[in-house]
Design a protein around this motif. Structure first.
Motif, PDB file in Angstrom:
ATOM      1  N   PRO A  25       0.780  -1.508  -0.124  1.00 32.05           N
ATOM      2  CA  PRO A  25      -0.042  -0.185   0.218  1.00 32.05           C
ATOM      3  C   PRO A  25       1.247   1.458   0.133  1.00 32.05           C
ATOM      4  CG  PRO A  25      -1.177  -1.462   1.625  1.00 32.05           C
ATOM      5  CD  PRO A  25       0.738  -1.995   1.069  1.00 32.05           C
ATOM      6  N   LYS A  26       1.833   0.998   1.135  1.00 34.71           N
ATOM      7  CA  LYS A  26       2.628   2.224   0.715  1.00 34.71           C
ATOM      8  C   LYS A  26       2.999   2.295  -0.630  1.00 34.71           C
ATOM      9  CE  LYS A  26       4.164   3.657   5.824  1.00 34.71           C
ATOM     10  NZ  LYS A  26       3.158   2.459   7.015  1.00 34.71           N
ATOM     11  N   GLN A  27       3.769   1.741  -1.141  1.00 32.88           N
ATOM     12  CA  GLN A  27       4.425   1.657  -2.453  1.00 32.88           C
ATOM     13  C   GLN A  27       3.666   2.353  -3.668  1.00 32.88           C
ATOM     14  OE1 GLN A  27       5.749  -2.249  -2.489  1.00 32.88           O
ATOM     15  NE2 GLN A  27       7.814  -1.535  -1.817  1.00 32.88           N
ATOM     16  N   CYS A  28       2.014   1.611  -3.352  1.00 30.61           N
ATOM     17  CA  CYS A  28       1.241   2.004  -4.523  1.00 30.61           C
ATOM     18  C   CYS A  28       1.578   4.049  -4.187  1.00 30.61           C
ATOM     19  CB  CYS A  28       0.349   1.798  -4.350  1.00 30.61           C
ATOM     20  SG  CYS A  28      -0.091   0.049  -5.188  1.00 30.61           S
ATOM     21  N   GLN A  29       1.112   4.385  -3.409  1.00 30.88           N
ATOM     22  CA  GLN A  29       1.187   5.519  -2.622  1.00 30.88           C
ATOM     23  C   GLN A  29       1.739   6.464  -3.026  1.00 30.88           C
ATOM     24  OE1 GLN A  29       1.052   7.166   2.202  1.00 30.88           O
ATOM     25  NE2 GLN A  29      -0.813   7.318   2.222  1.00 30.88           N
ATOM     26  N   GLN A  43      -7.220  -5.239  -7.802  1.00 36.09           N
ATOM     27  CA  GLN A  43      -8.564  -6.289  -6.851  1.00 36.09           C
ATOM     28  C   GLN A  43      -8.698  -6.563  -6.140  1.00 36.09           C
ATOM     29  OE1 GLN A  43      -7.952  -9.091  -9.898  1.00 36.09           O
ATOM     30  NE2 GLN A  43      -9.994  -8.748 -10.832  1.00 36.09           N
ATOM     31  N   PRO A  44      -9.843  -6.413  -5.245  1.00 33.30           N
ATOM     32  CA  PRO A  44     -10.174  -7.135  -4.069  1.00 33.30           C
ATOM     33  C   PRO A  44      -9.368  -8.092  -3.645  1.00 33.30           C
ATOM     34  CG  PRO A  44     -12.009  -5.842  -4.552  1.00 33.30           C
ATOM     35  CD  PRO A  44     -10.900  -6.329  -5.525  1.00 33.30           C
ATOM     36  N   SER A  45      -9.151  -8.783  -2.568  1.00 36.40           N
ATOM     37  CA  SER A  45      -8.129 -10.494  -2.410  1.00 36.40           C
ATOM     38  C   SER A  45      -8.657 -10.384  -0.546  1.00 36.40           C
ATOM     39  CB  SER A  45      -7.295 -10.669  -2.696  1.00 36.40           C
ATOM     40  OG  SER A  45      -6.613 -11.484  -2.366  1.00 36.40           O
ATOM     41  N   PRO A  46      -9.397 -11.889  -0.496  1.00 40.92           N
ATOM     42  CA  PRO A  46      -8.916 -12.487   0.759  1.00 40.92           C
ATOM     43  C   PRO A  46      -7.929 -12.859   1.577  1.00 40.92           C
ATOM     44  CG  PRO A  46     -10.302 -13.856  -0.605  1.00 40.92           C
ATOM     45  CD  PRO A  46     -10.165 -12.953  -1.819  1.00 40.92           C
ATOM     46  N   PHE A  50      -1.270  -7.795   2.175  1.00 42.99           N
ATOM     47  CA  PHE A  50      -1.389  -6.785   2.308  1.00 42.99           C
ATOM     48  C   PHE A  50      -3.498  -7.006   2.799  1.00 42.99           C
ATOM     49  CE2 PHE A  50       3.234  -6.023   1.733  1.00 42.99           C
ATOM     50  CZ  PHE A  50       3.115  -5.463   2.218  1.00 42.99           C
ATOM     51  N   GLU A  51      -4.198  -6.226   3.846  1.00 40.62           N
ATOM     52  CA  GLU A  51      -5.690  -6.288   3.610  1.00 40.62           C
ATOM     53  C   GLU A  51      -6.141  -5.358   2.548  1.00 40.62           C
ATOM     54  OE1 GLU A  51      -6.383  -7.094   7.901  1.00 40.62           O
ATOM     55  OE2 GLU A  51      -5.134  -8.538   7.978  1.00 40.62           O
ATOM     56  N   ASP A  52      -7.457  -5.454   2.566  1.00 39.15           N
ATOM     57  CA  ASP A  52      -8.036  -4.515   1.415  1.00 39.15           C
ATOM     58  C   ASP A  52      -7.522  -3.301   2.009  1.00 39.15           C
ATOM     59  OD1 ASP A  52      -8.325  -6.065  -1.001  1.00 39.15           O
ATOM     60  OD2 ASP A  52     -10.170  -6.978  -0.335  1.00 39.15           O
ATOM     61  N   GLU A  53      -8.182  -2.915   3.264  1.00 38.21           N
ATOM     62  CA  GLU A  53      -8.174  -1.760   4.023  1.00 38.21           C
ATOM     63  C   GLU A  53      -7.325  -1.606   4.323  1.00 38.21           C
ATOM     64  OE1 GLU A  53      -9.213  -4.866   4.962  1.00 38.21           O
ATOM     65  OE2 GLU A  53     -11.224  -4.344   5.427  1.00 38.21           O
ATOM     66  N   GLU A  54      -5.773  -2.220   4.166  1.00 33.19           N
ATOM     67  CA  GLU A  54      -4.716  -1.246   3.972  1.00 33.19           C
ATOM     68  C   GLU A  54      -4.107   0.232   3.024  1.00 33.19           C
ATOM     69  OE1 GLU A  54      -1.580  -3.555   5.694  1.00 33.19           O
ATOM     70  OE2 GLU A  54      -2.754  -5.192   5.342  1.00 33.19           O
ATOM     71  N   ILE A  60      -5.981   4.091  -2.147  1.00 35.90           N
ATOM     72  CA  ILE A  60      -5.811   3.106  -2.984  1.00 35.90           C
ATOM     73  C   ILE A  60      -7.193   3.037  -3.299  1.00 35.90           C
ATOM     74  CG2 ILE A  60      -4.370   1.456  -4.724  1.00 35.90           C
ATOM     75  CD1 ILE A  60      -2.894   3.542  -3.412  1.00 35.90           C
ATOM     76  N   ILE A  61      -7.781   3.099  -4.814  1.00 35.05           N
ATOM     77  CA  ILE A  61      -9.046   2.634  -5.378  1.00 35.05           C
ATOM     78  C   ILE A  61      -9.436   1.173  -5.273  1.00 35.05           C
ATOM     79  CG2 ILE A  61     -10.863   2.649  -6.617  1.00 35.05           C
ATOM     80  CD1 ILE A  61     -10.368   5.642  -6.982  1.00 35.05           C
ATOM     81  N   LEU A  62     -10.147   0.402  -5.042  1.00 39.04           N
ATOM     82  CA  LEU A  62     -10.035  -1.209  -4.794  1.00 39.04           C
ATOM     83  C   LEU A  62     -10.918  -0.968  -6.263  1.00 39.04           C
ATOM     84  CD1 LEU A  62     -10.627  -2.223  -0.842  1.00 39.04           C
ATOM     85  CD2 LEU A  62      -8.378  -2.990  -2.353  1.00 39.04           C
ATOM     86  N   LYS A  63     -10.736  -2.595  -7.111  1.00 32.00           N
ATOM     87  CA  LYS A  63     -12.137  -2.478  -8.187  1.00 32.00           C
ATOM     88  C   LYS A  63     -12.006  -4.167  -8.341  1.00 32.00           C
ATOM     89  CE  LYS A  63     -13.114   0.354 -11.726  1.00 32.00           C
ATOM     90  NZ  LYS A  63     -14.588   0.598 -11.765  1.00 32.00           N
TER      91      LYS A  63
END
Length: 407
Positions: A25-29, A43-46, A50-54, A60-63
């Motif tokens: 997440p931090k690298q995406c940011q 893309q969301p993933s269980p 790194f959890e979706d919430e992170e 970052i937008i989940l899609k």
């Protein structure tokens, strides 16, 4: 925005599910801050480490639908039914050596007009690979090898790496650990070996030059490292040349044998192909002076540089025993056997750190090249472009051909 470049991180769908990802997440940011023209989508993933919430917390937008993305980044091979037509993918495809199990996937990639950039084929100008998870394979493999010796001897115990949230927690686990005297031989000099040496340093295992290691006994744990030039010498003149060894390994003999009589643990991180002599033979394994009790085969080639590698083990069940006389599998930690740690996906035990490390290399050396209209580095790693094999990978033509009739 007219000229926005959308980059999507796809969900890992190959079974068993991989939990690593190309960017944290931090690298995406960081990417979106430093490259205003780039938008990251996830893309969301269980299963992801790194959890979706992170990702959401990092802005970052989940899609679920990533069909608008210009580049789609994964880790492992993408199942045929998940491939989106006309897109550019980056992942480890394991097709360049004509691996049979991925033939159908490559055929589908061609049929769907996909551009495939293979991480494994991204290299520096001197030919060294840019991306890989070898360092964390070495870290986890070294830990698992020592953990196996602790269980076999009852002298000490480690917790499994995959129960640690991250590398920092593993390091904390080592505080105050005092290992008994033991001798560890490490092979290789690449990323895997660097990871092994990191664990040796954290545990205070003392390095010795090979010649001292072979002849002396110590009241504390020690290790030595054998690079290719110490392991392999040309048969006719007993010299070593890296370029010649890689071109003609069949002209070299292996000099490892003395180490089987003085070592308790072998941590194997050496490059291997089928023309290279193994480190020892099945006959050597049967001899009374074969002292090694545990082999962490981190390179992990079945029947490869380690002839008693009888196939992969798993993260949940990392060790099996081998009966030396018959070279057959048995339960681990029995007296008189050699215990094998042959997990093929070791970095999955420290997925957050492994992903962070991978993303760092990707950002430093590949990202800007990816955004260029023409990049030699990216071109050299492109196996298919818009549904056709590129010139460099034209040798895959027969492999990529569909059979005319089903047998």
């Amino acid at each position: 925005m007219e000229n926005t470049i959308y980059i999507g991180l796809i969900r890992e769908e190959k079974h068993p599910h991989d939990n690593r990802v190309a960017f944290s997440p931090k690298q995406c940011q960081w990417i979106m801050q430093h490259y205003p023209q780039v938008q990251m989508r996830v893309q969301p993933s269980p299963h992801r480490c790194f959890e979706d919430e992170e990702y959401e917390k990092a802005g970052i937008i989940l899609k679920e639908d990533l069909s608008h993305c210009h580049f789609l980044l994964g880790i492992k091979e993408v199942p045929v039914e998940n491939l989106l037509s006309g897109k550019t993918y980056l992942f480890f495809s394991h097709t360049k050596k004509e691996q049979p199990h991925n033939r159908q996937m490559l055929q589908a990639i061609l049929k769907k007009n996909i551009t495939l950039i293979d991480y494994e084929c991204l290299v520096h100008p001197d030919g060294q690979r840019i991306l890989g998870f070898g360092f964390f394979a070495g870290v986890v493999g070294a830990h698992n090898g020592l953990q196996a010796l602790g269980k076999k001897t009852g002298a000490f115990s480690f917790k499994p790496v995959h129960t640690c949230r991250d590398f920092q927690e593993l390091i904390t686990h080592y505080f105050g650990v005092k290992l008994p005297p033991m001798k560890i031989v490490v092979t290789g000099s690449g990323r895997v070996a660097a990871g092994i040496l990191e664990i040796m340093g954290l545990l205070g295992v003392k390095y010795l030059p090979p010649e001292e290691y072979l002849v002396n006994q110590y009241a504390y744990p020690v290790y030595t490292q054998l690079k290719a030039g110490e392991l392999y010498l040309r048969k006719n003149d007993k010299t070593y040349s890296r370029a010649d060894f890689h071109a003609h390994p069949e002209n070299y003999e292996c000099r490892f044998l003395p180490y089987v009589t003085v070592s308790d643990v072998l941590m194997n991180g050496i490059y291997w192909d089928k023309r290279i002599q193994p480190l020892f033979s099945a006959a050597d394994l049967k001899k009374d002076n074969f002292r090694i009790q545990v082999i962490a085969d981190i390179t992990d080639d079945t029947y490869g540089s380690i002839p008693c590698n009888l196939g992969d083990s798993t993260i949940e069940d990392p060790v099996y025993g081998v009966i030396k006389e018959t070279m057959t599998k048995t339960a681990p930690y029995l007296p008189g056997t050699v215990d094998m740690m042959c997990v093929s996906n070791l970095p999955n035990e420290l997925p957050r750190d492994a992903s962070q490390y991978f993303g760092d290399q990707l950002m430093k050396y590949v990202f800007e090249e990816l955004l260029k209209p023409n990049s030699e580095m990216i071109g050299n790693a492109t196996i298919t472009a818009h549904g056709s094999l590129t010139a460099k990978y034209a040798y895959l033509e027969n492999y990529a051909k569909e059979e005319n009739s089903e047998v």
